[in-house]
Structures are given as C-alpha cells and as structure tokens.
Design a protein around this motif. Structure first.
Motif, mmCIF file in Angstrom:
data_model
loop_
_atom_site.group_PDB
_atom_site.id
_atom_site.type_symbol
_atom_site.label_atom_id
_atom_site.label_comp_id
_atom_site.label_asym_id
_atom_site.label_seq_id
_atom_site.Cartn_x
_atom_site.Cartn_y
_atom_site.Cartn_z
ATOM 1 N N SER A 1 1.784 39.766 3.459
ATOM 2 C CA SER A 1 1.751 39.545 4.907
ATOM 3 C C SER A 1 2.421 40.691 5.648
ATOM 4 N N TRP B 1 0.278 25.986 0.129
ATOM 5 C CA TRP B 1 0.368 24.940 1.147
ATOM 6 C C TRP B 1 -0.367 23.652 0.805
ATOM 7 N N GLY C 1 -5.422 34.781 2.305
ATOM 8 C CA GLY C 1 -5.637 33.357 2.495
ATOM 9 C C GLY C 1 -5.431 32.520 1.237
ATOM 10 N N ARG D 1 -7.367 20.238 4.392
ATOM 11 C CA ARG D 1 -6.551 19.051 4.140
ATOM 12 C C ARG D 1 -7.143 17.819 4.825
ATOM 13 N N PRO E 1 -3.935 29.425 8.645
ATOM 14 C CA PRO E 1 -3.427 28.046 8.733
ATOM 15 C C PRO E 1 -4.479 27.050 9.220
ATOM 16 N N ARG F 1 6.339 32.306 -2.845
ATOM 17 C CA ARG F 1 6.372 32.676 -1.430
ATOM 18 C C ARG F 1 6.611 34.176 -1.243
ATOM 19 N N ALA G 1 -1.838 31.734 0.490
ATOM 20 C CA ALA G 1 -1.261 30.730 1.381
ATOM 21 C C ALA G 1 -1.805 29.335 1.072
ATOM 22 N N TRP G 2 -3.108 29.229 0.879
ATOM 23 C CA TRP G 2 -3.704 27.905 0.648
ATOM 24 C C TRP G 2 -3.225 27.301 -0.668
ATOM 25 N N ALA H 1 -6.479 25.939 6.344
ATOM 26 C CA ALA H 1 -5.673 25.026 5.526
ATOM 27 C C ALA H 1 -5.695 23.625 6.129
ATOM 28 N N TRP H 2 -5.549 23.549 7.443
ATOM 29 C CA TRP H 2 -5.583 22.236 8.123
ATOM 30 C C TRP H 2 -6.936 21.573 7.946
#
Length: 236
Positions: free
Chosen positions: A178, A153, A146, A206, A199, A171, A149-150, A202-203
């Motif tokens: 992954s 992103w 995580g 944000r 994800p 990436r 990715a965070w 992350a949303w």
C-alpha cells in the motif's frame, strides 16, 4: 524468488521454469501478487504504445488483448462465476456453492464478461488519448493489492485456493504494498480511489456472497481495474 515465481505462474501466463515448493511457499506467494501486476500492466502498456502508431482504437484493442493474454483470462473466469452465483443463487448459500462449483458458465457470467471486456476497451480507448501508457503498470499493481486485503478481511467461502493463502499473508505485507501504491498516486492521484474500491468489494462479497474465494479475488481484480481506468479518464 521462489515465491515470486509461484505468484507469476498463478497470476500470469508467462512461460516460467517449474520450482520445487511446499504448501507454505504456495501460501506465501500471495505476497507477490502485486508484482504480477507489474508484468500484466507492462505488457498492456507496451501493446498500447505499439498500437498508437495506428490510432487510439488499435492501441486500446492491443492493450486489451495483451491484458487478457497475460492473465490467461483467469480473472475474467472468476468474474463470470461470481456473476452466475450472485444472479442465480438468490441468497441461497447452498445454491450459491453449487453454482460456483459448476465448471459451466451461465447467461449471467457471459453477460458480465462481455460487459467487462467492452468497458475496458472503451476506457482504454479514452485512456490512450489522454494518458501515458506507463500508467497501466501501477494500475495493475494496485488492483492486485486487493487479494491481500480481502484475504485478511474476509472469511473463506470454502476450502480451496483462496483459503490456502490465509496462512501466507500478514498485515505488514499489505502495508508495504500500500505504501508503494501511495507513492504512485503522487503522479496519478486518481489511483488513490483504490482506497475506496478495494474495501467496497470486500463489503459486497461479505454481504452478497458471504466470504471470499478464488473467484471473488479474480472478479475483484477485474472490477477494480476497470474502476481505476474510469477514475484516471474522468480525472483528466
């Protein structure tokens, strides 16, 4: 190896030798966060195996204690801070920054940490009856994908620990870990739910917080771990 040791020093309470490192080494240590999950999950799995001799509740309790001890409650602290910030700021970014910077914990944080520990205990109790302890290893590894990715992103919430990692991650590192996570899903398909959980966090960060910080990473790891435990239990 130096960067792996730095990751383990940051993400676990393992007694490790000090290493000489510069800022670039520290930033690149994020690439090894999932490897720290192997240590955390391995400790929890071994504790669960020992506890099963006395029953599933003891197994769950020992696994939870090992989990918290191995992380030094670092991620729980992040969860408490994020809960305080989200609960007390009411959308005010200046107030949010002040709450996150406050070293004291508030009522939202206390409740969030208590609920998280209780949730993990109950889920580990159910897990101990249904699944092999070794499954905690890929679970803890995947949860620590995580932060990679965070970091890629999300914008940094402020200059701090999380912002320093941005220079050390690409990436390709996220893709490599992954791919390993996907391989573990062959044996435990429910772990693939991380493809939605990571994800989603992350949303949420944000939309509610505005970006990611060290607290956001820690809280996300805790919540993804619990959600993955729930997915494994419910999939049986």
């Amino acid at each position: 190896m130096k960067r792996l040791i730095l990751a383990l020093q940051l993400m676990t309470s393992l007694p490790l030798p000090s290493v000489k490192a510069d800022d670039s080494d520290f930033a690149a240590s994020i690439r090894w966060f999932p490897a720290a999950g192997i240590a955390v999950g391995g400790a929890a799995a071994m504790a669960m195996m020992l506890g099963m001799r006395a029953g599933p509740w003891v197994a769950a309790l020992l696994a939870l204690l090992a989990w918290v001890a191995m992380t030094g409650a670092l991620h729980l602290d992040g969860l408490g801070d994020i809960a305080d910030g989200a609960g007390a700021a009411h959308g005010d970014r200046a107030r949010l920054s002040a709450v996150l910077a406050d070293p004291h914990i508030g009522s939202f944080g206390v409740v969030a940490i208590m609920l998280q520990l209780l949730t993990k205990l109950v889920l580990l109790r159910l897990y101990a009856e249904q699944l092999a302890p070794w499954g905690l290893v890929p679970l803890a590894l995947i949860a620590r994908i995580g932060p990679l990715a965070w970091t890629l992103w999300l914008p940094s919430l402020h200059d701090g620990l999380a912002s320093r990692f941005r220079q050390g991650i690409k990436r390709a590192h996220l893709i490599a870990w992954s791919a390993l996570a996907l391989a573990s899903c062959v044996m435990l398909p429910a772990l693939a739910s991380a493809a939605l959980l990571i994800p989603f966090w992350a949303w949420w960060l944000r939309s509610r917080i505005g970006g990611v910080s060290g607290d956001g990473h820690g809280a996300g790891i805790e919540l993804v771990e619990s959600a993955l435990l729930a997915a494994l239990v419910l999939a049986r």
